[in-house]
Enzyme design. Sequence first.
Site, PDB file in Angstrom:
ATOM      1  N   GLU A 108      34.401  48.231  37.800  1.00 53.76           N
ATOM      2  CA  GLU A 108      33.646  47.872  39.007  1.00 53.76           C
ATOM      3  C   GLU A 108      34.591  48.150  40.165  1.00 53.76           C
ATOM      4  O   GLU A 108      35.615  47.489  40.315  1.00 53.76           O
ATOM      5  CB  GLU A 108      33.274  46.392  38.927  1.00 53.76           C
ATOM      6  CG  GLU A 108      32.446  45.909  40.090  1.00 53.76           C
ATOM      7  CD  GLU A 108      32.562  44.413  40.285  1.00 53.76           C
ATOM      8  OE1 GLU A 108      32.532  43.666  39.296  1.00 53.76           O
ATOM      9  OE2 GLU A 108      32.728  43.997  41.444  1.00 53.76           O
ATOM     10  N   CYS A 154      33.138  41.122  46.128  1.00 50.27           N
ATOM     11  CA  CYS A 154      32.665  42.495  45.884  1.00 50.27           C
ATOM     12  C   CYS A 154      31.214  42.640  46.305  1.00 50.27           C
ATOM     13  O   CYS A 154      30.725  43.754  46.468  1.00 50.27           O
ATOM     14  CB  CYS A 154      32.833  42.856  44.411  1.00 50.27           C
ATOM     15  SG  CYS A 154      32.316  41.546  43.300  1.00 50.27           S
TER      16      CYS A 154
END
Lengths: 510, 510
Positions: free
Chosen positions: B245, B282
């Site tokens: 990610e 994030c």
Amino acid sequence: MAAAPVWSVDPRTGKQREQVAHEATAEEVDRAVRGAHAARAALADRTARAALLRTAADLLDEAGEHVIEAADAETALGPVRLTGELARTTAQLRAFAEVVDEGAFLDVRIDHADADRTPPWPDLRRWKVPLGVVAVYSASNFPLAFSVPGGDTASALAAGCPVVVKAHPDHPATSELCASVLRRAAAEVGLPEDVVNLVHGFEAGVELVRHPLVSAAGFTGSIRGGRALFDAAAARPTPIPFHGELGSLNPVVITEAAAAERAEQIGAGLAGSMTLGEGQFCTKPGFVLAPAGEPGDRLVKSLTTAVSETEPGVMLDHRMRDAFVAGVRERAALPGVDAPITPGAGGEHTVSAGFLTVDAELLATEGAHDLLLEECFGPVTVVARYSSPAEITSVLSRLPGNLTATLQLAEEEADGTAPGAAGLLAELTPLAGRVLVNGWPTGVAVAPAQHHGGPYPATTSTSTSVGATAIERWLRPVSYQSTPAALLPAELRDDNPLDLPRRVDGRPEN
Amino acid sequence: MAAAPVWSVDPRTGKQREQVAHEATAEEVDRAVRGAHAARAALADRTARAALLRTAADLLDEAGEHVIEAADAETALGPVRLTGELARTTAQLRAFAEVVDEGAFLDVRIDHADADRTPPWPDLRRWKVPLGVVAVYSASNFPLAFSVPGGDTASALAAGCPVVVKAHPDHPATSELCASVLRRAAAEVGLPEDVVNLVHGFEAGVELVRHPLVSAAGFTGSIRGGRALFDAAAARPTPIPFHGELGSLNPVVITEAAAAERAEQIGAGLAGSMTLGEGQFCTKPGFVLAPAGEPGDRLVKSLTTAVSETEPGVMLDHRMRDAFVAGVRERAALPGVDAPITPGAGGEHTVSAGFLTVDAELLATEGAHDLLLEECFGPVTVVARYSSPAEITSVLSRLPGNLTATLQLAEEEADGTAPGAAGLLAELTPLAGRVLVNGWPTGVAVAPAQHHGGPYPATTSTSTSVGATAIERWLRPVSYQSTPAALLPAELRDDNPLDLPRRVDGRPEN
């Protein structure tokens, strides 16, 4: 510069038959990808997808005689095998239509909002959506089932992904014919023909995997070609999934008791499997661990008899024929390697099946004999004679990943009481995606529970290219959070209007 | 050469607190991986895995005060947030224990032999097996939930894969503490401690992804670092899955009607989400499409008020702080960019939240303003003011992949009758793995239907790192063909002694 011509070649003579196309330029690849990309929206309709797959199967069946004739002329695989391959291909298209209808592949999961959680959970509804345009790289050895109308195309269309197929140079005319049938099927069900596109040429294949609008790729072929395309897919500014099936040795372990029980039957079965289709199956048993001693000798004798009865045959193209001849020569020349039946050139255009034997001990440590642990495409297998269970273990530990691994057991070993059998099964499982007992790996059933894949280099991912789950390669999950029911796709609504299998609040619901 | 020391640093002062470890040498990485590899067999026992996950959760809860203190000292995230993160982490461990108990992740499929097929189908039984040792790369911004005891570790252990965690340099003491708790949990349930291993150091991280006995990797971090490791994973002789990610802009689209209906509420909500945890999530909404005109002006005003009330805060480390200050300065200097609240340096160790505004038109075509479409880690967002639906579309078409995409709608748009809302949802879906309506993307529920992933660079694969399906990353299917019942794992037997959900002959069976 004029575009390079693409010829259909007769492998029985090595002569060009006809020019069927030309190699696609970068502009033509771009046009094909953009055409496919524009067809995505139309493929969102699952009913239309299922109709496309069934109509494609019907039209291929109708065109069967023509398709088989074209494929035989280019591949020399013969009408019997190709009739079977066509039946398998159309069954596969229809099987994916059923997968689309049932909808389990959408993997619908609904979690209702839960205020009792810390922090509270919002309403979450997840399903899978198509990735986008899929590049399909056809295989040489299956002009239908792993080519234009094959499993990659069928599963990608089932997932809602248009495809651009890179034709294999061994069967360009068959590829053109099948692509036209698939495009006609699309038109018949009211979909854009561009859901299926076809390009020819090595450079076109490289352009294709690099194209920004290509979202994933499926490949069946050699380690060298597949790895180059895998590397190109990974090196893109936006990397894409590359599902490649590259190569496999498909080891077989024959226990001493199995050889003692039925050496003749195993020898004959092995001969049939390794010579089937001129040894050009990706699941050909290319490496066999057989016992030293008398039962193993009987097995080798039976294999000798059966292989010696095999007629010379034509491989898919002359490049493969030459590689086979060179490959077996190099292997047979290794010290300690015998050739009870010498494989190699048959006539000018043919090859003869054969097999090699070697002491397993020579393979237990790194060395020149490691060449015997590399796939040799064509009708040859290597029989390594072991003297102890420890020798089996040490050779198995040196094998690369495989599509299949096979265990031949005696009846007395199959009841689970002999520790050896369970131990061998446990040793074979890490090596392959399909583990067989008392069968032969050639012949891959297009069944829901099939897994046709395995540790690298068998495949470049953990996916399968055959069976219902092959569709998973072309999808990605999306979750909708706190989205008003009126805006949700029907698939994610509480009342389940499409009657989909799903998981609700963590539990399966049928 | 002496091994480089690993220091725990206080981000509130920039001062070294204590030396907690040293950077692992290649030999130490090798030892950690071999230890993990040797622990695989013990993890095959699913009951032991579930017990390990629950015991780890219990022991972490017990050590909570100590863990939170250690994490706060190194990350400045504060005890409130860290208490929540610990609760989330232990809930996640327990959730994966439930996933293990239920067994749906094994994806058991049984096809009985069918002689009526052409050619006949053999008996095929498929399930999923663990891939092997998993390398876990910890995140800076979640010292618990995406680090040593986080989702990658929990899902890998649940799958039956031992882990070697590469600690993040921002919280080495917390990492050591958590690793010792996890190893103690293993010992308590009778598993080898080496099911969890920890290494420190940049070079150790590179060694780890290249180690031949590492079978897969999970990563949460920057695009630059993640891409380098992804490339290394793909370049191995045997490539491995790399689930990374990397970065996400998390676009938000606010319709004109939504702004007209509740500009103040949306402005305040946006301020809360983008400044939460110093903008170090994030899923921080980093790019907002808001209408030009009066409702949009009200929204900007409300955002200004809310952000101006935010106190300066401490980022995770001084390198991030400096990158944030430089990043916002470069963005603010672009022509046509305004800063109603200027983000940047606070005091010597802190940063101030702020936001930038720009005409969406400047982003509709390639140019210097593309910098505004890159993630800037920290408390800043970019508000692009659009004048027409076409401008929304052209800007959205230029965005990279994201973890989330958010739509703010008016009540009147949520009933599905206004074509605009459905159209916007359809435009946002290709951009992200989670699509939200009238919510904010920060806060990722650890729920079965969660999907925390998205098109590159949000993730390097189609997988999720949060939710029940995160376990799928660490498994591969294996089919057993014609295997005697006595040799099959209990999971694949007809009588289903473990009461697993499965598909038999193509149909689900509960």
